[in-house]
Design an enzyme around this catalytic site. Structure first.
Site, PDB file in Angstrom:
ATOM      1  N   LYS A   1      43.578  -4.257  14.975  1.00 29.84           N
ATOM      2  CA  LYS A   1      42.890  -4.231  13.994  1.00 29.84           C
ATOM      3  C   LYS A   1      42.519  -5.741  13.796  1.00 29.84           C
ATOM      4  O   LYS A   1      43.233  -6.714  14.369  1.00 29.84           O
ATOM      5  CB  LYS A   1      43.877  -3.930  12.716  1.00 29.84           C
ATOM      6  CG  LYS A   1      44.167  -2.420  12.573  1.00 29.84           C
ATOM      7  CD  LYS A   1      43.221  -1.229  12.499  1.00 29.84           C
ATOM      8  CE  LYS A   1      43.831   0.017  12.720  1.00 29.84           C
ATOM      9  NZ  LYS A   1      42.585   1.150  12.732  1.00 29.84           N
TER      10      LYS A   1
ATOM     11  N   SER B   1      37.698   2.658  15.114  1.00 31.39           N
ATOM     12  CA  SER B   1      38.160   2.171  13.900  1.00 31.39           C
ATOM     13  C   SER B   1      37.770   0.624  13.951  1.00 31.39           C
ATOM     14  O   SER B   1      37.854   0.028  12.774  1.00 31.39           O
ATOM     15  CB  SER B   1      39.749   2.082  13.700  1.00 31.39           C
ATOM     16  OG  SER B   1      40.266   1.343  14.712  1.00 31.39           O
TER      17      SER B   1
END
Length: 310
Positions: A165, A91
């Site tokens: 993230k 990701s």
């Protein structure tokens, strides 16, 4: 080699037959031709093996203490300074690749520092982001080793559910992305060269405008088409945002593998002028501050004219 051992080995070499021995004895007989003193023994002193044995026993006694101190230091470093985390998915490609090990700064949050735009952060699952994960079936020895190493920060814990993230917006910001992008923060478009090649800024999941509540952050993965980030959890508490209390720390460096060693700085696009929510409101606030004295001055002039007309 110990000092006492060198002395005993050198003595027979200088005390052997020949002129060296004669000169050595003559030098030792200062008061006449009397008999020379007894020669030093050529064998090791009987106390020396005992001393070495005591040293060896002392080392083995101290070893558990040294190991204990090392473990305590490692635990303190893991708890308050830095901790290693493993990247479990794609990701964050290409910034971070699956299997990379990153070092996370855990110290600054202890001093009240909150995540800033552009930082890559590790945070606990806010609830429902990861879903139910099935733990791998490992034997008892492997689980014990995993738990021991994760306890001192050398391996990630198998029980903890953490994500990594990039922070896009912080409390007070308005974040938005329409069509294929770009992402805007407080009306300022972000230039994001770190996005995975071929991805669009938000083409798979447009969003906003969203006002990020105070004490929360909006996060997105660099691999936008392979990241279930804030965009996909707007139905949960926080409208897709993450509480700063869930943040473990900022990822500061890729430590492993060695050929991928690199730092993780904040991209320059997050430093552009006017991106701060406070900065965006500054012109209006400045105008209000300037208008108040002007209005008061005009009112006083009007009152003065009315009084003069009387």
């Amino acid at each position: 080699m110990a000092g006492g051992k060198v002395g005993s080995a050198d003595t027979p070499e200088f005390g052997g037959s020949g002129s060296s021995a004669g000169s050595f004895e003559g030098a030792g007989d200062k008061h006449g031709d009397g008999p020379a003193g007894p020669e030093e023994p050529s064998e090791h002193s009987p106390e020396e093996p005992e001393r070495q044995e005591r040293k060896q026993r002392s080392f083995w006694k101290e070893l558990p203490l040294l190991i204990g101190i090392a473990l305590v230091l490692a635990l303190l470093i893991k708890t308050f300074l830095v901790q290693a985390f493993s990247i479990p998915s794609a990701s964050m490609e290409n910034t971070l690749q699956e299997g990379d090990r990153v070092l996370v700064d855990k110290l600054t949050p202890w001093f009240g520092s909150e995540p800033e735009r552009g930082e890559v952060v590790v945070f606990h699952d806010p609830g429902g982001w990861l879903g139910e994960t099935v733990q791998p079936d490992t034997n008892a020895v492997a689980r014990a080793v995993q738990q021991a190493l994760s306890f001192i920060g050398l391996m990630p814990s198998a029980e903890e559910k953490d994500l990594i993230k990039r922070v896009i917006a912080v409390g007070g910001d308005t974040v938005e992305c329409k069509g294929t992008g770009p992402v805007t923060v407080n009306g300022k478009a972000l230039v994001e060269p770190y996005i995975y090649p071929g991805n669009t800024a938000c083409g798979d999941k447009p969003f906003g405008p969203i006002k990020v509540p105070k004490g929360r952050i909006w996060v997105m993965g660099d691999h936008r088409q392979d990241s279930l980030d804030s965009r996909y959890h707007q139905n949960l508490e926080g409208n897709g945002t993450v509480s700063v209390d869930e943040v473990v720390g900022r990822a500061i460096v890729v430590a492993w593998p060695i050929n991928r060693w690199s730092t993780l700085p904040v991209p320059s696009t997050f430093d552009q002028s006017g991106i701060n929510a406070a900065g965006a409101q500054l012109p209006a606030a400045a105008g209000l501050v300037g208008a108040v004295p002007l209005a008061v001055w005009r009112r006083r002039r009007l009152i003065a004219k009315v009084r003069q007309g009387r």
